[in-house]
Design a protein around this motif. Structure first.
Motif, PDB file in Angstrom:
ATOM      1  N   VAL A  94       0.814  -1.219   0.000  1.00 13.98           N
ATOM      2  CA  VAL A  94       0.000   0.000   0.000  1.00 13.98           C
ATOM      3  C   VAL A  94       0.847   1.268   0.000  1.00 13.98           C
ATOM      4  CG1 VAL A  94      -1.950  -1.094   1.169  1.00 13.98           C
ATOM      5  CG2 VAL A  94      -0.166   0.017   2.543  1.00 13.98           C
ATOM      6  N   THR A  95       0.235   2.326  -0.539  1.00 15.38           N
ATOM      7  CA  THR A  95       0.734   3.687  -0.405  1.00 15.38           C
ATOM      8  C   THR A  95      -0.224   4.420   0.524  1.00 15.38           C
ATOM      9  OG1 THR A  95       1.608   3.667  -2.659  1.00 15.38           O
ATOM     10  CG2 THR A  95       1.284   5.822  -1.631  1.00 15.38           C
ATOM     11  N   ARG A  96       0.308   5.131   1.517  1.00 13.44           N
ATOM     12  CA  ARG A  96      -0.527   5.767   2.529  1.00 13.44           C
ATOM     13  C   ARG A  96      -0.930   7.179   2.108  1.00 13.44           C
ATOM     14  NH1 ARG A  96       3.761   3.432   5.527  1.00 13.44           N
ATOM     15  NH2 ARG A  96       4.561   5.409   6.328  1.00 13.44           N
ATOM     16  N   CYS A  97      -2.236   7.448   2.150  1.00 16.11           N
ATOM     17  CA  CYS A  97      -2.801   8.753   1.787  1.00 16.11           C
ATOM     18  C   CYS A  97      -3.488   9.334   3.022  1.00 16.11           C
ATOM     19  CB  CYS A  97      -3.804   8.616   0.648  1.00 16.11           C
ATOM     20  SG  CYS A  97      -3.282   7.606  -0.754  1.00 16.11           S
ATOM     21  N   LYS A  98      -2.707   9.923   3.900  1.00 15.43           N
ATOM     22  CA  LYS A  98      -3.246  10.470   5.147  1.00 15.43           C
ATOM     23  C   LYS A  98      -3.971  11.789   4.881  1.00 15.43           C
ATOM     24  CE  LYS A  98      -0.124  11.628   8.120  1.00 15.43           C
ATOM     25  NZ  LYS A  98       0.938  11.541   9.158  1.00 15.43           N
ATOM     26  N   ASN A 104      -2.994  15.211  15.084  1.00 12.28           N
ATOM     27  CA  ASN A 104      -3.044  14.171  16.105  1.00 12.28           C
ATOM     28  C   ASN A 104      -4.501  13.847  16.399  1.00 12.28           C
ATOM     29  OD1 ASN A 104      -3.995  15.868  18.408  1.00 12.28           O
ATOM     30  ND2 ASN A 104      -2.002  16.851  18.141  1.00 12.28           N
ATOM     31  N   VAL A 105      -4.714  12.776  17.128  1.00 10.07           N
ATOM     32  CA  VAL A 105      -6.069  12.274  17.356  1.00 10.07           C
ATOM     33  C   VAL A 105      -6.965  13.306  18.034  1.00 10.07           C
ATOM     34  CG1 VAL A 105      -7.412  10.520  18.587  1.00 10.07           C
ATOM     35  CG2 VAL A 105      -5.321   9.872  17.413  1.00 10.07           C
ATOM     36  N   SER A 106      -6.409  14.057  18.978  1.00 11.04           N
ATOM     37  CA  SER A 106      -7.223  15.011  19.730  1.00 11.04           C
ATOM     38  C   SER A 106      -7.770  16.137  18.871  1.00 11.04           C
ATOM     39  CB  SER A 106      -6.410  15.600  20.895  1.00 11.04           C
ATOM     40  OG  SER A 106      -5.373  16.420  20.407  1.00 11.04           O
ATOM     41  N   LYS A 107      -7.128  16.383  17.697  1.00  6.48           N
ATOM     42  CA  LYS A 107      -7.571  17.456  16.813  1.00  6.48           C
ATOM     43  C   LYS A 107      -8.473  16.953  15.683  1.00  6.48           C
ATOM     44  CE  LYS A 107      -3.584  20.429  17.726  1.00  6.48           C
ATOM     45  NZ  LYS A 107      -2.424  21.141  17.126  1.00  6.48           N
ATOM     46  N   GLY A 108      -8.671  15.631  15.600  1.00  4.99           N
ATOM     47  CA  GLY A 108      -9.595  15.083  14.619  1.00  4.99           C
ATOM     48  C   GLY A 108      -8.967  14.821  13.262  1.00  4.99           C
ATOM     49  N   ASP A 109      -9.822  14.704  12.234  1.00  3.36           N
ATOM     50  CA  ASP A 109      -9.403  14.360  10.870  1.00  3.36           C
ATOM     51  C   ASP A 109      -8.637  13.041  10.849  1.00  3.36           C
ATOM     52  OD1 ASP A 109     -10.477  16.785   9.826  1.00  3.36           O
ATOM     53  OD2 ASP A 109      -8.666  17.849  10.436  1.00  3.36           O
ATOM     54  N   ASP A 110      -9.054  12.122  11.723  1.00  2.00           N
ATOM     55  CA  ASP A 110      -8.357  10.843  11.893  1.00  2.00           C
ATOM     56  C   ASP A 110      -8.839   9.842  10.836  1.00  2.00           C
ATOM     57  OD1 ASP A 110      -6.785   8.833  12.903  1.00  2.00           O
ATOM     58  OD2 ASP A 110      -8.023   8.453  14.676  1.00  2.00           O
ATOM     59  N   ILE A 111      -8.384  10.070   9.608  1.00  2.94           N
ATOM     60  CA  ILE A 111      -8.841   9.238   8.490  1.00  2.94           C
ATOM     61  C   ILE A 111      -7.720   9.149   7.446  1.00  2.94           C
ATOM     62  CG2 ILE A 111      -9.928  11.190   7.292  1.00  2.94           C
ATOM     63  CD1 ILE A 111     -12.209   9.225   6.512  1.00  2.94           C
ATOM     64  N   MET A 112      -7.570   7.983   6.842  1.00  3.83           N
ATOM     65  CA  MET A 112      -6.502   7.747   5.873  1.00  3.83           C
ATOM     66  C   MET A 112      -6.958   6.712   4.844  1.00  3.83           C
ATOM     67  SD  MET A 112      -2.502   6.631   6.586  1.00  3.83           S
ATOM     68  CE  MET A 112      -2.868   5.167   7.569  1.00  3.83           C
ATOM     69  N   LEU A 113      -6.580   6.948   3.596  1.00  7.11           N
ATOM     70  CA  LEU A 113      -6.802   5.982   2.531  1.00  7.11           C
ATOM     71  C   LEU A 113      -5.503   5.237   2.252  1.00  7.11           C
ATOM     72  CD1 LEU A 113      -8.986   8.167   0.193  1.00  7.11           C
ATOM     73  CD2 LEU A 113      -9.654   5.916   1.018  1.00  7.11           C
ATOM     74  N   LYS A 247     -12.355  12.625  -4.333  1.00  9.32           N
ATOM     75  CA  LYS A 247     -11.290  13.244  -5.128  1.00  9.32           C
ATOM     76  C   LYS A 247     -10.118  12.269  -5.321  1.00  9.32           C
ATOM     77  CE  LYS A 247      -8.087  17.174  -5.123  1.00  9.32           C
ATOM     78  NZ  LYS A 247      -7.626  18.383  -4.373  1.00  9.32           N
ATOM     79  N   ILE A 248      -9.703  11.593  -4.245  1.00  8.64           N
ATOM     80  CA  ILE A 248      -8.581  10.660  -4.334  1.00  8.64           C
ATOM     81  C   ILE A 248      -8.962   9.434  -5.151  1.00  8.64           C
ATOM     82  CG2 ILE A 248      -7.101   9.096  -3.003  1.00  8.64           C
ATOM     83  CD1 ILE A 248      -6.872  11.216  -0.887  1.00  8.64           C
ATOM     84  N   LEU A 249     -10.185   8.936  -4.959  1.00  6.16           N
ATOM     85  CA  LEU A 249     -10.623   7.771  -5.729  1.00  6.16           C
ATOM     86  C   LEU A 249     -10.667   8.093  -7.217  1.00  6.16           C
ATOM     87  CD1 LEU A 249     -11.181   6.541  -2.965  1.00  6.16           C
ATOM     88  CD2 LEU A 249     -13.400   5.795  -3.796  1.00  6.16           C
ATOM     89  N   LYS A 250     -11.092   9.305  -7.554  1.00  9.02           N
ATOM     90  CA  LYS A 250     -11.174   9.697  -8.961  1.00  9.02           C
ATOM     91  C   LYS A 250      -9.782   9.836  -9.563  1.00  9.02           C
ATOM     92  CE  LYS A 250     -13.280  13.184 -11.971  1.00  9.02           C
ATOM     93  NZ  LYS A 250     -14.110  14.422 -12.019  1.00  9.02           N
ATOM     94  N   GLN A 251      -8.848  10.416  -8.806  1.00 10.35           N
ATOM     95  CA  GLN A 251      -7.463  10.562  -9.278  1.00 10.35           C
ATOM     96  C   GLN A 251      -6.730   9.224  -9.296  1.00 10.35           C
ATOM     97  OE1 GLN A 251      -6.612  15.044  -7.409  1.00 10.35           O
ATOM     98  NE2 GLN A 251      -5.720  13.234  -6.465  1.00 10.35           N
ATOM     99  N   ASN A 252      -7.218   8.312  -8.443  1.00 12.89           N
ATOM    100  CA  ASN A 252      -6.608   6.982  -8.265  1.00 12.89           C
ATOM    101  C   ASN A 252      -5.171   7.074  -7.778  1.00 12.89           C
ATOM    102  OD1 ASN A 252      -6.840   4.162  -8.241  1.00 12.89           O
ATOM    103  ND2 ASN A 252      -5.951   3.957 -10.272  1.00 12.89           N
ATOM    104  N   LYS A 253      -4.895   8.110  -6.986  1.00 16.05           N
ATOM    105  CA  LYS A 253      -3.577   8.286  -6.379  1.00 16.05           C
ATOM    106  C   LYS A 253      -3.687   9.311  -5.253  1.00 16.05           C
ATOM    107  CE  LYS A 253      -2.083  11.878  -9.634  1.00 16.05           C
ATOM    108  NZ  LYS A 253      -1.047  12.272 -10.618  1.00 16.05           N
ATOM    109  N   CYS A 254      -2.664   9.328  -4.398  1.00 13.49           N
ATOM    110  CA  CYS A 254      -2.663  10.279  -3.277  1.00 13.49           C
ATOM    111  C   CYS A 254      -2.385  11.701  -3.766  1.00 13.49           C
ATOM    112  CB  CYS A 254      -1.587   9.882  -2.268  1.00 13.49           C
ATOM    113  SG  CYS A 254      -1.880   8.273  -1.515  1.00 13.49           S
TER     114      CYS A 254
END
Length: 254
Positions: A94-98, A104-113, A247-254
């Motif tokens: 895998v390639t990580r798309c954070k 950090n967790v306390s500030k949210g946006d805790d999601i990655m493709l 957007k990332i799924l459409k580009q098919n890259k990070c």
């Protein structure tokens, strides 16, 4: 040495915030039928060890938690509920798309493709899960499901066979109150409070699924405490990130 120090500092930062987000799994759950939850992914490090959960959302991408990036995942395993039964055909680099706003967790946006190195082989054992639509509303007390391979009790051990538990959605105002107002934006609360069911350490990044659609990503609980009822378990609200995901799924890259 530096990697070990980084993990040490991260752990104490999370503990000081009253959070523990380095993985989570299932309390008072049951083994998953092999013909269900075919979207589940084991996110693994370069030694082939399970470090987080995740879930397949199309043939090219797995969704997980951004804080799992700290554990340096390099591959995912698809197509098995038993981590003792894995072969090379199930593993994808895998390639990580954070998420770009994650700090950090306390500030949210805790999601990655996680972008798969090759298209997933969709078959009777591998199938993506649909995501919630922006206009869909989740009702308070609605019974949803969370699954994973991690601890089944506080201070326990990870398990080989996928576990699942049903958890009720908790009113966000009530959840914030129980957390003393200390919650990031764009989250959902379910389980851990008002029930003995919830998640624990060993499988962050797994999905919260309601009516067959993924609505949340496992983020954190209270200081790693998995003896419930406690304060509510917290998930990243997928509906708030659909534009970024699309957007990332459409580009098919990070």
């Amino acid at each position: 040495m530096m990697h070990a120090l980084h993990k040490f500092v991260l752990f104490h930062l999370l503990m000081s915030l009253g959070l523990q987000a380095l993985g989570s799994d299932i309390i008072n759950g049951k083994k998953v039928n092999e013909k269900s939850m075919l979207y589940m992914a084991s996110v693994q490090n370069n030694k082939g060890h399970h470090v987080c959960g995740g879930f397949l959302i199309n043939e090219n991408f797995v969704l997980t938690a951004a804080h799992c990036d700290d554990l340096k995942p390099t591959s995912v395993v698809l197509g098995t509920h038993n981590l003792r039964k894995v072969d090379d055909s199930m593993r994808y680099r895998v390639t990580r798309c954070k998420h770009p706003s994650y700090d950090n967790v306390s500030k949210g946006d805790d999601i990655m493709l996680l972008k798969l190195s090759k298209k997933a082989q969709l078959n009777k054992r591998v199938k993506p899960v649909p995501l919630i639509k922006a206009e869909m509303k989740i009702k308070e007390k609605e019974k949803c499901h969370v699954a994973g391979w991690g601890y089944t009790e506080t201070g326990g051990k990870v398990v080989d066979v996928l576990q699942d538990v049903d958890v009720p959605i908790i009113n966000l105002k009530e959840c914030k109150k129980k957390w003393g107002g200390n919650l990031p934006a764009n989250v959902i609360c379910a389980g851990g409070y008002g029930t003995k069911k919830g998640f624990c350490q060993g499988d962050s990044g797994g999905p919260l699924v309601c009516n067959g659609k993924a609505v949340g990503v496992v983020s954190f609980n209270n200081k790693g405490k998995c003896t419930y009822p406690d304060v509510p378990n917290v998930y990243t609200n997928i509906s708030k990130y659909l534009h970024w995901i699309s957007k990332i799924l459409k580009q098919n890259k990070c």
